[in-house]
Design a protein around this motif. Structure first.
Motif, short mmCIF file in Angstrom:
data_model
loop_
_atom_site.label_atom_id
_atom_site.label_comp_id
_atom_site.label_asym_id
_atom_site.label_seq_id
_atom_site.Cartn_x
_atom_site.Cartn_y
_atom_site.Cartn_z
N THR A 224 -5.32 3.62 -1.77
CA THR A 224 -4.98 2.12 -1.69
C THR A 224 -3.50 2.39 -0.75
O THR A 224 -2.70 3.25 -1.53
N ILE A 225 -3.19 1.56 -0.09
CA ILE A 225 -1.79 1.20 0.77
C ILE A 225 -1.29 0.22 0.13
O ILE A 225 -1.81 -0.81 0.14
N PRO B 242 12.82 6.12 -6.79
CA PRO B 242 12.88 7.62 -7.22
C PRO B 242 11.77 8.45 -6.50
O PRO B 242 11.70 9.62 -6.25
N THR B 243 10.28 7.83 -6.95
CA THR B 243 9.19 8.61 -6.27
C THR B 243 9.50 9.01 -4.67
O THR B 243 9.07 10.06 -4.27
N MET B 244 9.89 7.91 -4.13
CA MET B 244 9.98 8.10 -2.54
C MET B 244 10.96 9.18 -2.20
O MET B 244 10.82 10.00 -1.34
N GLY C 175 8.85 0.30 3.61
CA GLY C 175 8.20 1.41 3.09
C GLY C 175 6.97 1.17 2.75
O GLY C 175 6.56 -0.04 2.27
N LEU C 176 5.93 2.23 2.67
CA LEU C 176 4.75 1.93 2.30
C LEU C 176 4.30 3.16 1.24
O LEU C 176 4.88 4.34 1.55
N ILE C 177 3.48 2.85 0.24
CA ILE C 177 3.23 4.06 -0.75
C ILE C 177 1.54 4.29 -0.70
O ILE C 177 0.74 3.00 -0.72
N ARG D 240 -2.09 6.47 -8.49
CA ARG D 240 -1.04 7.41 -8.60
C ARG D 240 -0.38 7.48 -7.16
O ARG D 240 -1.18 7.90 -6.38
N ALA D 241 0.90 7.32 -7.02
CA ALA D 241 1.51 7.71 -5.90
C ALA D 241 1.29 9.02 -5.30
O ALA D 241 1.83 10.10 -6.16
N VAL D 242 0.84 9.25 -4.21
CA VAL D 242 0.77 10.61 -3.72
C VAL D 242 1.45 10.74 -2.33
O VAL D 242 1.46 12.05 -1.71
N GLY D 243 2.20 9.75 -1.67
CA GLY D 243 2.56 9.83 -0.67
C GLY D 243 3.44 8.62 -0.18
O GLY D 243 3.11 7.44 -0.91
#
Length: 160
Positions: free
Chosen positions: A4-5, A14-16, A53-55, A61-64
């Motif tokens: 999913t986006i 922090p993840t980014m 930004g897009l996740i 779980r954020a992967v990119g």
């Protein structure tokens, strides 16, 4: 597995930033990242956002991520999207997250009536180049990038 986006939120900063550091390492410049969490937060969610930004989530779980900003073409008279960074964690590659991010970005451009969706890719990153070509990207090889920064920028501004 489900990709999913979604739009980035302040909680994603922090993840980014971690993904940005991973990307810099991949691009052989691990010490080049000067951005901090407060800087990234302000750039994306401050009073005057400079970018969006897009996740990419894989099974929640954020992967990119992708960070983009607006451009303008005097030739078309319309805005466009400039993709500054797109990164997928190595363990998640090949599962559709990168393609989903590109599709979402193209959708944003189409939905907003923009004329273009553009980005750079390092000339040695052949897996990415091949991926982009397969998605319909066309190299703009007749153009070269020009940059002025640091002391040269101050000198050009007459402040050196």
């Amino acid at each position: 597995m489900t990709v999913t986006i979604r739009p980035a939120t302040p909680a994603d900063v922090p993840t980014m930033l971690g993904f940005i550091r991973d990307l810099a390492t991949f691009e052989k410049q691990p010490d080049a990242v000067e951005a901090t969490e407060p800087m990234l937060h302000d750039a994306l969610f401050g009073a005057h956002p400079a970018a969006e930004g897009l996740i990419a989530d894989l099974d929640g779980r954020a992967v990119g991520f992708a960070i983009f900003y607006l451009t303008f073409s005097t030739w078309t008279g319309k805005r466009g999207i400039w993709l500054d960074d797109l990164y997928i964690a190595p363990a998640a590659r090949g599962q559709g997250a990168g393609a989903a991010l590109l599709q979402s970005l193209a959708g944003i451009a189409v939905d907003r009536g923009y004329a273009r969706f553009e980005w750079w890719v390092l000339d040695w990153n052949t897996p990415a180049i091949d991926f982009y070509r397969a998605k319909g990207a066309i190299a703009q090889d007749e153009w070269t990038v020009q940059r002025v920064d640091g002391d040269a920028l101050r000198l050009l501004a007459g402040r050196g």
